[in-house]
Design an enzyme around this catalytic site. Structure first.
Site, short mmCIF file in Angstrom:
data_model
loop_
_atom_site.label_atom_id
_atom_site.label_comp_id
_atom_site.label_asym_id
_atom_site.label_seq_id
_atom_site.Cartn_x
_atom_site.Cartn_y
_atom_site.Cartn_z
CB ILE A 155 14.26 23.93 -22.96
CG1 ILE A 155 14.56 24.18 -24.20
CG2 ILE A 155 14.08 24.78 -22.05
CD1 ILE A 155 13.20 24.84 -25.01
CB THR A 232 9.52 29.44 -20.93
OG1 THR A 232 9.99 28.14 -20.68
CG2 THR A 232 9.70 30.30 -19.77
NE ARG A 234 4.69 26.30 -29.18
CZ ARG A 234 5.90 26.81 -29.25
NH1 ARG A 234 6.62 27.49 -28.26
NH2 ARG A 234 6.60 26.53 -30.31
CD GLU A 263 1.98 32.80 -27.81
OE1 GLU A 263 2.27 32.58 -26.58
OE2 GLU A 263 2.90 32.57 -28.63
CG HIS A 295 6.63 32.79 -27.77
ND1 HIS A 295 5.29 32.18 -27.83
CD2 HIS A 295 7.72 32.32 -27.88
CE1 HIS A 295 5.85 30.73 -28.37
NE2 HIS A 295 7.19 31.03 -28.32
CD GLN A 296 11.45 39.02 -23.83
OE1 GLN A 296 10.49 40.03 -23.33
NE2 GLN A 296 12.57 39.13 -23.24
CB ALA A 297 11.78 32.11 -23.84
#
Ligand code: NAD
Length: 341
Positions: A155, A232, A234, A263, A295-297
Site C-alpha cells: 500500500i 489508514t 490500524r 473502533e 474503516h472503509q479504505a
C-alpha cells in the site's frame, strides 16, 4: 466445508456467495461479531471466516477449537486481532488475504489528504447550506511538498507512486527498503528524520508490539508544526490522546483517519440514535481539521471481489490439506514481530 461467517454484512454475503459458486462451501452467514459471547454460534463448523474487528483471543480460540473449528479464514490482510500463539497451541490454521487491492487503500489515503488540504468536507456542508463563502477554505499546493511514508510495502508503495505524480518529494521509513519506492526517487530516512521533515505523514505499516503507539508524544513533538497526519493502517499505531493534544496545540495541522484504536465499539454499524460514550472519539469529531472515515479504505468492488475469491480458495486449499504458505499468517513476519491483539 461448513464455515461460520461472522460480522457478515449484505456486501459480504453478495461477494462471498458469488465467489462460492465454484467452491461450494457451506457458508453460515452470521451478523454477530465473533467474541466470547458468540463463539458458540460456530458449533458444527470446521472453519470461521472473520473480519478486522472480530476478536480471536485465546479464550475465543479455545472455545472454537473445543467445538471442532480448525480454520480461521481472515477476509482481510491485517491479523492483529488474532492471538497467533494460542492458535498454534490449539493446532488451528490461520489464513488471510495478504493482498487484494493496495490501490483501494492507497487511493483512500490520498483522498483523505486531498479532502483535508482543500477542506472538501467543509465546503460540501457549506454549499448545501447555500453558504458560498471561501473564508477558512484555503489549502496549499501538494506539488513540491514532502510526504513521509511509514511502511513502504504494497500500500505504501502505491501511495508513493500516486503522490510522486502530484509532484511530492517522498521520504520513507521501513526496516526493509522497497526497490519500487527507491525507483520513485524516494529517500529512506530514520523515523525521527521523517517526522521532522515531512509536511504530510501517512502510516502504512502493520500493527505489532513495536509499532503500537508509533505516533506518541516524542513523535508529535518532532513533527513540523502544522503537518498533516494520515492513518489508514490500524488505529493503535497512534496514541489518540496525544494526537488530540497535538491538534489542540496546533502542532498537528490536520488529521485524517480511517481507523481508530477503539473502533471495535463503534465502526461497521449504525449508531446514529445512540449517545457515543467514547469521549476521545467525540473530542476528535469537534475539530474542523479532522476527517474520520469508518474503516472503509478497503471498500471497493475490486477489493471485495479479490477478498472473496482468495478467501474461498483458502478454504478449499485448507480442506485439501495443502495450505498455501503465502497466505498462512504464521511465518509471514519475523519472529520478533509479536502481534498485539
Ligand atoms: P505489507 O505487508 O505489504 O507492507 C507493510 C510494510 O510495513 C512492510 O514493508 C514492512 O516491512 C513494513 N514494516 C514492518 N514493520 C515496520 C516498522 N516498525 N516501521 C515501519 N514499517 C514497518 O502490507 P500492506 O498490504 O501494505 O498493508 C499495510 C497495512 O494496511 C496492513 O498492516 C493493514 O493494517 C492496513 N490495511 C488497512 C486497510 C483499511 O481498510 N483501512 C485495508 C488493508 C490493509
Amino acid at each position: 466445508m461448513k464455515v461460520a461467517v461472522f460480522s457478515s454484512k449484505s456486501f459480504d454475503r453478495e461477494y462471498l456467495a458469488a465467489a462460492n459458486t465454484a467452491t461450494r462451501h457451506d457458508l453460515l452467514f452470521l451478523e454477530a461479531a465473533l467474541n466470547e459471547q458468540t463463539s458458540r454460534l460456530a458449533g458444527g463448523c470446521l472453519g470461521v471466516c472473520v473480519f478486522v474487528n472480530d476478536s480471536l483471543n485465546r479464550h475465543v480460540l479455545k472455545s472454537l477449537a473445543g467445538q471442532g473449528v480448525r480454520l480461521v479464514a481472515l477476509r482481510c490482510a491485517g491479523f492483529s486481532n488474532v492471538d497467533l500463539s494460542a492458535a498454534d497451541d490449539l493446532g488451528m490454521t490461520v489464513l488471510r488475504v495478504p493482498a487484494y487491492s493496495p490501490h483501494a487503500v492507497a487511493e483512500h489515503a490520498v483522498g483523505l489528504i486531498l479532502s483535508l488540504n482543500r477542506k472538501l468536507h467543509r465546503a460540501y456542508a457549506r454549499v448545501r447550506e447555500h453558504n458560498f463563502s471561501l473564508e477558512g477554505l484555503m489549502g496549499f499546493d501538494l506539488c513540491g511538498r514532502t510526504v513521509g511514508i511509514v511502511g513502504t510495502g504494497r500500500i505504501g508503495a502505491v501511495v508513493g507512486q500516486i503522490l510522486t505524480g502530484f509532484g511530492c518529494r517522498i521520504l520513507a521509513f521501513d526496516p526493509v527498503e522497497n526497490p519500487d519506492v527507491l525507483s520513485l526517487g524516494a529517500e529512506y530516512v530514520s523515523l525521527d528524520e521523517l517526522a521532522r521533515r515531512s509536511d504530510i505523514i501517512t502510516l502504512h505499516c502493520p500493527l505489532m508490539q513495536q509499532t503500537r503507539h508509533l505516533v506518541d508524544e516524542p513523535f508529535v513533538e518532532r513533527m513540523k508544526p502544522g503537518a498533516m497526519l494520515i492513518n489508514t493502517s490500524r488505529g493503535a499505531l497512534i496514541d489518540t490522546k496525544v494526537v488530540v493534544e497535538g491538534l489542540k496545540s496546533g502542532r498537528i495541522g490536520y488529521l485524517g483517519i480511517d481507523v481508530y484504536e477503539e473502533e471495535d465499539a463503534l465502526f461497521f454499524r449504525d449508531l446514529s440514535d445512540v449517545v457515543i460514550q467514547d469521549d476521545v472519539f467525540s473530542r476528535l469529531q469537534t475539530f474542523p481539521n479532522v476527517l474520520i472515515t469508518a474503516h472503509q479504505a478497503f471498500f471497493t468492488r475490486e477489493a471485495l471481489s479479490n477478498i472473496a475469491e482468495t478467501t474461498m480458495q483458502n478454504m478449499s486449499v485448507f480442506e485439501s490439506g495443502d495450505v498455501p504458505g503465502a497466505h498462512r499468517v504464521r511465518g509471514e513476519f519475523a519472529p520478533s514481530s509479536t502481534v498485539v491483539g
